[in-house]
Motif scaffolding. Structure first.
Motif, PDB file in Angstrom:
ATOM      1  N   HIS A 291     -14.093  10.364   2.097  1.00 54.28           N
ATOM      2  CA  HIS A 291     -15.038   9.757   3.037  1.00 54.28           C
ATOM      3  C   HIS A 291     -15.488   8.383   2.535  1.00 54.28           C
ATOM      4  CE1 HIS A 291     -15.227  13.652   4.950  1.00 54.28           C
ATOM      5  NE2 HIS A 291     -15.647  14.200   3.837  1.00 54.28           N
ATOM      6  N   CYS A 292     -15.715   8.313   1.225  1.00 57.03           N
ATOM      7  CA  CYS A 292     -16.256   7.079   0.642  1.00 57.03           C
ATOM      8  C   CYS A 292     -15.170   6.026   0.430  1.00 57.03           C
ATOM      9  CB  CYS A 292     -16.926   7.380  -0.697  1.00 57.03           C
ATOM     10  SG  CYS A 292     -18.210   8.644  -0.637  1.00 57.03           S
ATOM     11  N   ASP A 293     -14.053   6.442  -0.161  1.00 53.29           N
ATOM     12  CA  ASP A 293     -13.068   5.483  -0.638  1.00 53.29           C
ATOM     13  C   ASP A 293     -11.823   5.369   0.232  1.00 53.29           C
ATOM     14  OD1 ASP A 293     -14.746   5.020  -2.781  1.00 53.29           O
ATOM     15  OD2 ASP A 293     -13.817   6.539  -4.035  1.00 53.29           O
ATOM     16  N   GLY A 294     -11.648   6.287   1.202  1.00 52.51           N
ATOM     17  CA  GLY A 294     -10.480   6.242   2.057  1.00 52.51           C
ATOM     18  C   GLY A 294     -10.234   4.907   2.745  1.00 52.51           C
ATOM     19  N   PRO A 295     -11.282   4.287   3.332  1.00 54.17           N
ATOM     20  CA  PRO A 295     -11.066   3.020   4.035  1.00 54.17           C
ATOM     21  C   PRO A 295     -10.485   1.900   3.185  1.00 54.17           C
ATOM     22  CG  PRO A 295     -13.170   3.977   4.666  1.00 54.17           C
ATOM     23  CD  PRO A 295     -12.655   4.787   3.514  1.00 54.17           C
ATOM     24  N   PHE A 296     -10.604   2.003   1.861  1.00 60.21           N
ATOM     25  CA  PHE A 296     -10.087   0.953   0.986  1.00 60.21           C
ATOM     26  C   PHE A 296      -8.570   1.030   0.832  1.00 60.21           C
ATOM     27  CE2 PHE A 296     -14.507   1.526  -0.177  1.00 60.21           C
ATOM     28  CZ  PHE A 296     -14.966   0.225  -0.198  1.00 60.21           C
ATOM     29  N   PHE A 297      -7.961   2.091   1.363  1.00 59.69           N
ATOM     30  CA  PHE A 297      -6.519   2.277   1.238  1.00 59.69           C
ATOM     31  C   PHE A 297      -5.822   2.149   2.603  1.00 59.69           C
ATOM     32  CE2 PHE A 297      -8.404   4.231  -2.435  1.00 59.69           C
ATOM     33  CZ  PHE A 297      -7.542   3.900  -3.470  1.00 59.69           C
ATOM     34  N   LYS A 298      -6.442   1.441   3.505  1.00 61.06           N
ATOM     35  CA  LYS A 298      -5.874   1.247   4.834  1.00 61.06           C
ATOM     36  C   LYS A 298      -4.476   0.632   4.726  1.00 61.06           C
ATOM     37  CE  LYS A 298      -6.892  -0.822   9.334  1.00 61.06           C
ATOM     38  NZ  LYS A 298      -7.849  -1.637  10.123  1.00 61.06           N
ATOM     39  N   GLY A 299      -3.508   1.269   5.419  1.00 59.39           N
ATOM     40  CA  GLY A 299      -2.147   0.761   5.425  1.00 59.39           C
ATOM     41  C   GLY A 299      -1.352   1.033   4.169  1.00 59.39           C
ATOM     42  N   LYS A 300      -1.888   1.895   3.267  1.00 57.67           N
ATOM     43  CA  LYS A 300      -1.211   2.160   1.998  1.00 57.67           C
ATOM     44  C   LYS A 300      -0.789   3.625   1.900  1.00 57.67           C
ATOM     45  CE  LYS A 300      -3.668  -1.502  -0.470  1.00 57.67           C
ATOM     46  NZ  LYS A 300      -4.514  -1.841  -1.647  1.00 57.67           N
ATOM     47  N   ASP A 301       0.036   3.911   0.902  1.00 58.51           N
ATOM     48  CA  ASP A 301       0.500   5.270   0.646  1.00 58.51           C
ATOM     49  C   ASP A 301      -0.391   5.916  -0.407  1.00 58.51           C
ATOM     50  OD1 ASP A 301       2.628   4.959   2.394  1.00 58.51           O
ATOM     51  OD2 ASP A 301       3.974   4.209   0.831  1.00 58.51           O
ATOM     52  N   VAL A 302      -0.909   7.099  -0.093  1.00 56.32           N
ATOM     53  CA  VAL A 302      -1.789   7.787  -1.033  1.00 56.32           C
ATOM     54  C   VAL A 302      -1.359   9.244  -1.180  1.00 56.32           C
ATOM     55  CG1 VAL A 302      -3.732   6.305  -0.395  1.00 56.32           C
ATOM     56  CG2 VAL A 302      -3.472   8.544   0.707  1.00 56.32           C
ATOM     57  N   ALA A 303      -1.907   9.880  -2.207  1.00 54.21           N
ATOM     58  CA  ALA A 303      -1.679  11.301  -2.435  1.00 54.21           C
ATOM     59  C   ALA A 303      -3.011  12.030  -2.414  1.00 54.21           C
ATOM     60  CB  ALA A 303      -0.991  11.532  -3.776  1.00 54.21           C
TER      61      ALA A 303
ATOM     62  N   LEU B 290       8.812  11.361  -9.854  1.00 52.87           N
ATOM     63  CA  LEU B 290       7.772  10.319  -9.753  1.00 52.87           C
ATOM     64  C   LEU B 290       7.639   9.899  -8.300  1.00 52.87           C
ATOM     65  CD1 LEU B 290       5.802   8.273 -11.060  1.00 52.87           C
ATOM     66  CD2 LEU B 290       7.742   6.710 -11.264  1.00 52.87           C
ATOM     67  N   GLN B 291       6.431  10.032  -7.768  1.00 52.55           N
ATOM     68  CA  GLN B 291       6.145   9.615  -6.398  1.00 52.55           C
ATOM     69  C   GLN B 291       5.399   8.286  -6.440  1.00 52.55           C
ATOM     70  OE1 GLN B 291       6.876  11.417  -3.509  1.00 52.55           O
ATOM     71  NE2 GLN B 291       6.006   9.833  -2.195  1.00 52.55           N
ATOM     72  N   SER B 292       5.968   7.254  -5.820  1.00 54.20           N
ATOM     73  CA  SER B 292       5.308   5.940  -5.777  1.00 54.20           C
ATOM     74  C   SER B 292       4.122   6.005  -4.822  1.00 54.20           C
ATOM     75  CB  SER B 292       6.295   4.864  -5.323  1.00 54.20           C
ATOM     76  OG  SER B 292       7.326   4.713  -6.276  1.00 54.20           O
ATOM     77  N   LEU B 293       2.955   5.527  -5.284  1.00 64.26           N
ATOM     78  CA  LEU B 293       1.710   5.631  -4.517  1.00 64.26           C
ATOM     79  C   LEU B 293       0.790   4.460  -4.834  1.00 64.26           C
ATOM     80  CD1 LEU B 293       1.045   9.369  -5.355  1.00 64.26           C
ATOM     81  CD2 LEU B 293       1.579   8.559  -3.066  1.00 64.26           C
ATOM     82  N   ASP B 294      -0.162   4.221  -3.941  1.00 66.45           N
ATOM     83  CA  ASP B 294      -1.200   3.216  -4.188  1.00 66.45           C
ATOM     84  C   ASP B 294      -2.525   3.850  -4.598  1.00 66.45           C
ATOM     85  OD1 ASP B 294       0.304   0.802  -3.302  1.00 66.45           O
ATOM     86  OD2 ASP B 294       0.341   1.897  -1.408  1.00 66.45           O
ATOM     87  N   GLY B 295      -2.686   5.127  -4.279  1.00 66.80           N
ATOM     88  CA  GLY B 295      -3.944   5.793  -4.596  1.00 66.80           C
ATOM     89  C   GLY B 295      -3.776   7.295  -4.659  1.00 66.80           C
ATOM     90  N   ILE B 296      -4.661   7.943  -5.422  1.00 70.36           N
ATOM     91  CA  ILE B 296      -4.611   9.402  -5.605  1.00 70.36           C
ATOM     92  C   ILE B 296      -6.011   9.958  -5.405  1.00 70.36           C
ATOM     93  CG2 ILE B 296      -4.147  11.276  -7.228  1.00 70.36           C
ATOM     94  CD1 ILE B 296      -2.155   9.311  -8.610  1.00 70.36           C
TER      95      ILE B 296
END
Length: 516
Positions: free
Chosen positions: A344-356, A436-442
């Protein structure tokens, strides 16, 4: 390196110096030495109370400098160029060397002063690390309080061979007399706890003045605790707030956009605002200490890790909860740089990115569904062969084109590059294949752990450790109230915690009126 704006700010700080501070740079040759000389010369040029000298002082390297007051080294050392986030550490060390008050509780100052063994701390940092300055500044304060203690900030980027020889994989990494003392995200309270483990007699010798009997003692310095303390103080009660740190878990939150009437803020900004609001009231704050024990009775006795005891008529527990951690390399070091716990808090900072999302229970799948509306793609990693979430949630997740679910995945390491998360290493438990999974955020979603372990049998708790409360925040023990994330109240949110803290305070006030 130092702009006119920065130099003017330093000049205004230097006007507060009560004595001259000398910055002594070790002589010798180094590729970065000219840059450091220019940095220190420029810094000292703003005031005749700052002096820069070069001499053979037997320091670590030609890019190591030390602080002197009254022509004596005071135990504060910097190896490297303390720019970036560490610039504040240098300025604060200069001010405190010249007599600016060290803002630690008197009991903690006495604990530090009581240590009679020679201690040399080395703090390996990255200049881009948000957490490192807290550690550097705390240990610098320890050095200034006790001549037996010294502290050295070491820029890991300029001392690669030393970093490799000690196999340092993250910052801050703290060594004491050559041995690893602490690493990852630590704060003053953790450093004090670790010192007390080694030198328990330092607290036993504590003869700081004891507080008079309190009406309310609030345990916890997050949004719930601050709200409870402020509401109690506004009732004219004698209030003490005990916290390992003001802000609690909120301090680590990157962005906050769901605190009603505050469209956008950050964890550090909100923490500063909470502190400023608290400062408006007559509340005794005991920061960087823990509650070790509570003795029940009409007047309760709260035992602190500092050796102090507080007598109090009522208690409000607001110790919050902490996200259950994966416990793998790279996790703590990258909190705020790609590792997060609150979608809820940090999700918007990863807009358009790949996350886990790590975790396939209800909270994990709910997080994945939440994130799927914001990010490019979500990969859910579940350790077990089947998801633990409710079927309705699983069906929704499987219907989303930008959610992939990987089961039987054992997380091994958070992989980062240049201070940012770039991937997640895991083992396929069916084949034992390393992947290894390439990601921008976890986003770690494997549950919350209430900070209630110190309560033992004091109040009733659920099997998960949450304190059981009624609609008035009353616990099973008369005169002890609880609020926020440490309790059974649903929905762990800042705005809810604040309201619960106010409610707990009002309930405690009613209790005190009836019992008086």
């Amino acid at each position: 390196m130092l702009s006119n704006e920065i130099l003017n700010a330093v000049k205004s700080y230097a006007e507060m110096l009560d004595k001259k501070v000398t910055l002594v740079l070790q002589t010798g040759q180094h590729d970065s030495r000219a840059e450091l000389v220019a940095f220190l010369s420029g810094l000292c040029s703003v005031s005749d109370k700052l002096e820069f000298v070069e001499q053979d002082a037997g320091l670590r390297s030609p890019i190591t400098f030390a602080l002197q007051t009254n022509n004596e080294f005071n135990g504060v050392y910097f190896s490297g160029i303390p720019s970036g986030h560490e610039f504040n550490s240098l300025i604060l060390a200069i001010l405190q060397s010249a007599g600016t008050a060290i803002k630690l509780d008197e009991s903690l100052k006495q604990i530090i002063a009581n240590i009679n063994q020679p201690l040399h701390f080395e703090v390996f940092v990255s200049l881009s690390c948000h957490n490192c300055p807290d550690v550097v500044q705390s240990l610098n304060q320890f050095a200034l309080l006790n001549p037996n203690i010294s502290s050295e900030m070491i820029d890991g980027g300029l001392f690669q061979s030393l970093v490799e020889s000690r196999n340092i994989q993250g910052v801050p990494s703290v060594y004491l007399n050559g041995d690893l003392f602490a690493n990852g995200k630590v704060d003053t309270s953790v450093l004090v706890d670790k010192l007390l483990e080694k030198y328990p007699d330092a607290a036993k010798q504590n003869d700081a003045p004891q507080l008079p009997e309190q009406d309310v003692t609030v345990i916890g310095g997050g949004p719930a605790g601050i709200a409870a303390a402020i509401y109690s103080a506004r009732k004219g009660l004698k209030v003490t707030l005990i916290a390992d740190r003001i802000g609690g878990q909120v301090k680590d939150t990157v962005g906050i956009e769901n605190l009603i009437s505050v469209p956008k803020t950050t964890g550090p900004e909100l923490t500063n605002n909470l502190q400023a609001h608290l400062n408006d009231y007559d509340v005794t704050v005991k920061q960087h200490v823990r509650v070790e024990n509570i003795e029940r009775g009409k007047v309760k006795l709260v035992q602190l890790s500092s050796g102090e005891q507080i007598s109090t008529k009522s208690i409000i527990i607001a110790t919050g909860a902490k996200w259950r951690e994966l416990g793998v390399p790279g996790e703590k070091e990258n909190i705020g740089n790609g590792v997060a716990y609150c979608p809820h808090c940090d999700g918007p900072f990863f807009k358009g990115k790949d996350v886990a999302v790590v975790g396939g229970g209800n909270s994990g799948i709910e997080a994945a569904l939440d994130l799927a509306g914001m990010v490019k793609h979500v990969t859910v990693f579940e350790f077990m062969s089947e998801l633990k979430a409710d079927k309705v949630l699983i069906d929704k997740a499987e219907a989303k084109s930008n959610i992939t679910i990987i089961k039987s995945a054992a997380t091994k390491e958070v992989v980062s590059d240049n201070g940012k998360v770039v991937g997640l290493a895991y083992t396929d438990r069916n084949t034992d294949e390393e992947k290894l999974q390439s990601l921008d955020g976890i986003f770690v979603q494997i549950g919350l752990v209430p900070n209630s372990g110190f309560l033992a049998d004091i109040v009733d708790r659920t099997k998960h450790g949450e304190i059981i409360i009624d609609e008035r925040c009353q616990t099973s023990e008369a005169g002890i109230f609880a609020c926020g994330d440490v309790t059974t109240v649903p929905y762990k949110q800042i705005v809810i915690a604040m309201g619960e803290g106010a409610k707990a305070s009002l309930s405690a006030f009613d209790y005190l009126i009836r019992e008086s």
